[in-house]
Enzyme design. Structure first.
Site, PDB file in Angstrom:
ATOM      1  N   GLY A 244       0.786  -1.232   0.000  1.00  0.00           N
ATOM      2  CA  GLY A 244       0.000   0.000   0.000  1.00  0.00           C
ATOM      3  C   GLY A 244       0.816   1.280   0.000  1.00  0.00           C
ATOM      4  O   GLY A 244       0.293   2.346   0.309  1.00  0.00           O
TER       5      GLY A 244
ATOM      6  N   LEU B 173      -1.441  -6.524  -8.932  1.00  0.00           N
ATOM      7  CA  LEU B 173      -0.738  -7.531  -9.720  1.00  0.00           C
ATOM      8  C   LEU B 173      -1.629  -8.357 -10.632  1.00  0.00           C
ATOM      9  O   LEU B 173      -1.135  -9.042 -11.528  1.00  0.00           O
ATOM     10  CB  LEU B 173       0.035  -8.475  -8.784  1.00  0.00           C
ATOM     11  CG  LEU B 173       1.093  -7.800  -7.900  1.00  0.00           C
ATOM     12  CD1 LEU B 173       1.781  -8.843  -7.021  1.00  0.00           C
ATOM     13  CD2 LEU B 173       2.118  -7.049  -8.743  1.00  0.00           C
TER      14      LEU B 173
ATOM     15  N   ASN C 229      -2.173   3.179 -14.502  1.00  0.00           N
ATOM     16  CA  ASN C 229      -1.224   2.276 -13.864  1.00  0.00           C
ATOM     17  C   ASN C 229       0.144   2.947 -13.814  1.00  0.00           C
ATOM     18  O   ASN C 229       0.458   3.809 -14.636  1.00  0.00           O
ATOM     19  CB  ASN C 229      -1.124   0.963 -14.648  1.00  0.00           C
ATOM     20  CG  ASN C 229      -0.187  -0.039 -13.999  1.00  0.00           C
ATOM     21  OD1 ASN C 229      -0.238  -0.254 -12.785  1.00  0.00           O
ATOM     22  ND2 ASN C 229       0.684  -0.659 -14.782  1.00  0.00           N
TER      23      ASN C 229
ATOM     24  N   HIS D 238       4.276   1.732 -13.602  1.00  0.00           N
ATOM     25  CA  HIS D 238       5.170   0.581 -13.716  1.00  0.00           C
ATOM     26  C   HIS D 238       6.597   1.035 -13.443  1.00  0.00           C
ATOM     27  O   HIS D 238       7.006   2.107 -13.918  1.00  0.00           O
ATOM     28  CB  HIS D 238       5.067  -0.022 -15.128  1.00  0.00           C
ATOM     29  CG  HIS D 238       5.906  -1.243 -15.301  1.00  0.00           C
ATOM     30  ND1 HIS D 238       5.570  -2.449 -14.737  1.00  0.00           N
ATOM     31  CD2 HIS D 238       7.080  -1.438 -15.950  1.00  0.00           C
ATOM     32  CE1 HIS D 238       6.498  -3.344 -15.051  1.00  0.00           C
ATOM     33  NE2 HIS D 238       7.426  -2.764 -15.778  1.00  0.00           N
TER      34      HIS D 238
ATOM     35  N   ASP E  69       0.765  -3.929 -18.572  1.00  0.00           N
ATOM     36  CA  ASP E  69       1.690  -2.813 -18.834  1.00  0.00           C
ATOM     37  C   ASP E  69       1.562  -2.277 -20.252  1.00  0.00           C
ATOM     38  O   ASP E  69       2.552  -1.978 -20.926  1.00  0.00           O
ATOM     39  CB  ASP E  69       3.140  -3.245 -18.554  1.00  0.00           C
ATOM     40  CG  ASP E  69       3.317  -3.765 -17.142  1.00  0.00           C
ATOM     41  OD1 ASP E  69       2.644  -3.246 -16.230  1.00  0.00           O
ATOM     42  OD2 ASP E  69       4.117  -4.697 -16.956  1.00  0.00           O
TER      43      ASP E  69
ATOM     44  N   GLU F 106       8.354   7.623  -8.676  1.00  0.00           N
ATOM     45  CA  GLU F 106       6.932   7.268  -8.762  1.00  0.00           C
ATOM     46  C   GLU F 106       6.077   8.189  -7.894  1.00  0.00           C
ATOM     47  O   GLU F 106       4.960   8.561  -8.267  1.00  0.00           O
ATOM     48  CB  GLU F 106       6.720   5.828  -8.311  1.00  0.00           C
ATOM     49  CG  GLU F 106       7.280   4.774  -9.231  1.00  0.00           C
ATOM     50  CD  GLU F 106       6.998   3.368  -8.722  1.00  0.00           C
ATOM     51  OE1 GLU F 106       6.005   3.181  -7.989  1.00  0.00           O
ATOM     52  OE2 GLU F 106       7.771   2.463  -9.050  1.00  0.00           O
TER      53      GLU F 106
END
Length: 201
Positions: free
Chosen positions: A21, A98, A113, A115, A156, A185
């Site tokens: 998380g 996932l 998303n 990655h 992805d 990120e």
């Protein structure tokens, strides 16, 4: 500006998690700092994981929908997006999620998303978390980074929104590189959400 006005302007974001998380916690920190005007009406986990306790601590609604309890990806995806519709979310964010999902037409370019590599490098099925950083180091890459993209029904895949680069330094371990990429990120994902929100105004 009143509190009610601020709330009405906040983007309603659903969050999907599978792990600790940390991405969700970053969203909450950014929101608390006034840099990310979002509401999080729903969090869904596809397994028991550390992120669930973080949801409870933050007072967020979290439901566990184990992938193994569904016959196929279509049924699993339908259950997720039915709940997202019921929660009236504007955007669904995959935050270390996932499991693959099928994105329905009404959520086209409304599922995001992140990655931990520079897509199209080191991505696809089985390429997540430390597997990515181990592969980057093994290949001898001099840069890595993260990619925020709109998700479709492939791993992805989908239009890239933004990418941030970080150096790969001699002597890096996967843990060290992972921390450096995660720092990128933490900036890239909220920035992409802000851009999405601005485009809807």
């Amino acid at each position: 500006m009143s509190d009610s006005t601020v709330r009405s302007e906040a983007l309603r974001v659903g969050v999907l998690i599978s792990g600790s998380g940390t991405t969700l916690v970053n969203f909450l920190k950014e929101r608390e700092a006034g840099r990310l005007p979002i509401e999080i009406p729903i969090v869904i986990a596809d397994r028991e994981c550390g992120g669930i306790s973080k949801c409870i601590q933050a007072g967020l609604a979290c439901e566990v929908l184990p992938r193994r309890t569904f016959e196929n990806t279509a049924e699993f995806s339908r259950a997720i997006f039915d709940r997202m519709r019921a929660a009236k979310v504007d955007l669904v964010t995959l935050a270390g999620f996932l499991a693959r999902v099928d994105v329905p037409d009404d959520f086209h370019q409304r599922v995001m998303n992140i990655h931990p590599s520079l897509i199209p490098a080191f991505c696809g099925k089985g390429m997540y978390g430390h597997f990515v950083h181990e592969a980057v180091i093994a290949r001898g890459c001099k840069v890595s980074g993260c990619t925020v993209h709109f998700a479709d029904s492939e791993y992805d895949h989908g239009p890239i929104i933004s990418q941030k680069c970080v150096p790969v330094i001699d002597g890096d371990t996967p843990d060290i590189l992972a921390a450096r990429v995660f720092e990128a990120e933490c900036a890239a994902y909220p920035e992409a959400i802000r851009r999405f929100a601005a485009a809807r105004r």
